[in-house]
Write a protein that holds these residues in place. Sequence first.
Motif: not given
Length: 392
Positions: A9-10, A12, A14-15, A216-217, A322-323
């Motif tokens: 999870k980390e 991409d 999102t981290s 996204e991401n 990015m978001p």
Amino acid sequence: MSDDEREEKELDLTSPEVVTKYKSAAEIVNKALQLVVKECKPKTKIVDICEKGDAFIREQTGNMYKNAKRKIERGVAFPTCLSVNNIVCHFSPLASDTSELQEDDMVKIDMGCHIDGFIAVVAHTHVVQEGPVNDRKADVIAAANTAAEVALRLVRPGKKNKDVTDAIQKVAAAYDCKIVEGVLSHQLKQFVIDGNKVILSVSIPDTRVDDAEFEENEVYAVDIVASTGEGKPKLLDEKQTTIYKRAVDKNYHLKMKTSRFIFSEINQKFPILPFTARALEEKRARLGLVECVNHDLLQPYPVLHEKPGDYVAHIKFTVLLMPNGSDRITLHPLQELQPTKTIDDPEIKGWLALGTKTKKKGGGKKKKGKKNEGDKADAEPMDASKTDAAAS
């Protein structure tokens, strides 16, 4: 959540740590590009400039994460290339090469940096001259740059790769130029410079890619090469190839001792990302690399050419989806351009008028002190008239 899942999870955007590593790599490669542009002077050896670019990246990345708990790989993600005039790409000669830059040469500079496998790449076109660039040289640089600006606005969540392919060809045609065939823009992932999601530069029957939607991401290396010629480059001399990448899914027992020695050195020093044969012992490398390539252990990056007299421009940038919108993290200002063409097409003007940031739909609580921060971050739409006189 297991450790494996957390680690996955980390990896991409999102981290925050991953975003920081991408931006740190970008900051270094942008400075390296600035250094290389300053070195592009008449009578300067091309190999010397390439070496300076790579050495700067190695030095700057070497100063980072020295005291990290785990070893963090960092350094050159793509060797510095200087491709001149009708040479399209990947010219990064061996130490013995005596090629020099000349006044009025059009130089494509291509390079990359990574920190912990998070890659930032950039390509830029510079003409070795004082004062504004004009005529067809200006047209082709403006074509590549405007196509890159349009691509930046179309590589966004919900859009498809085909949208970008069609748009950049239309932009090039407006400058009476062609987008060069065979150039691919790839998704970037940790230690992956050529991810599976791909944007095709030109739709041709020989090259097909899967339809894909941007999300996204994700991170992309958007790669635009334009030409005043036909845009159908040729490989003229395999001996000019000096950049290779280990094909990690291939194995073969090499017959020659020299090949085994070179391949062992490659596996130790450059197990995943592209490298230059300059980093290997030259005489051994010449022999050993041939057998490695013949058995598909290495993927070559060939030096391609348009016809003599054609001008080729190259712009490549790294963008984080990015978001809050698209964040272009690699670039260098162009020389002043005075092209012979202007953008009149309303569809192209419409693309250039798009912002690169997205305003979040209301409803969420705003943090104190953050008021209007999103507005400040919102990128200026690009005025089509300004594409004809590039940033100074």
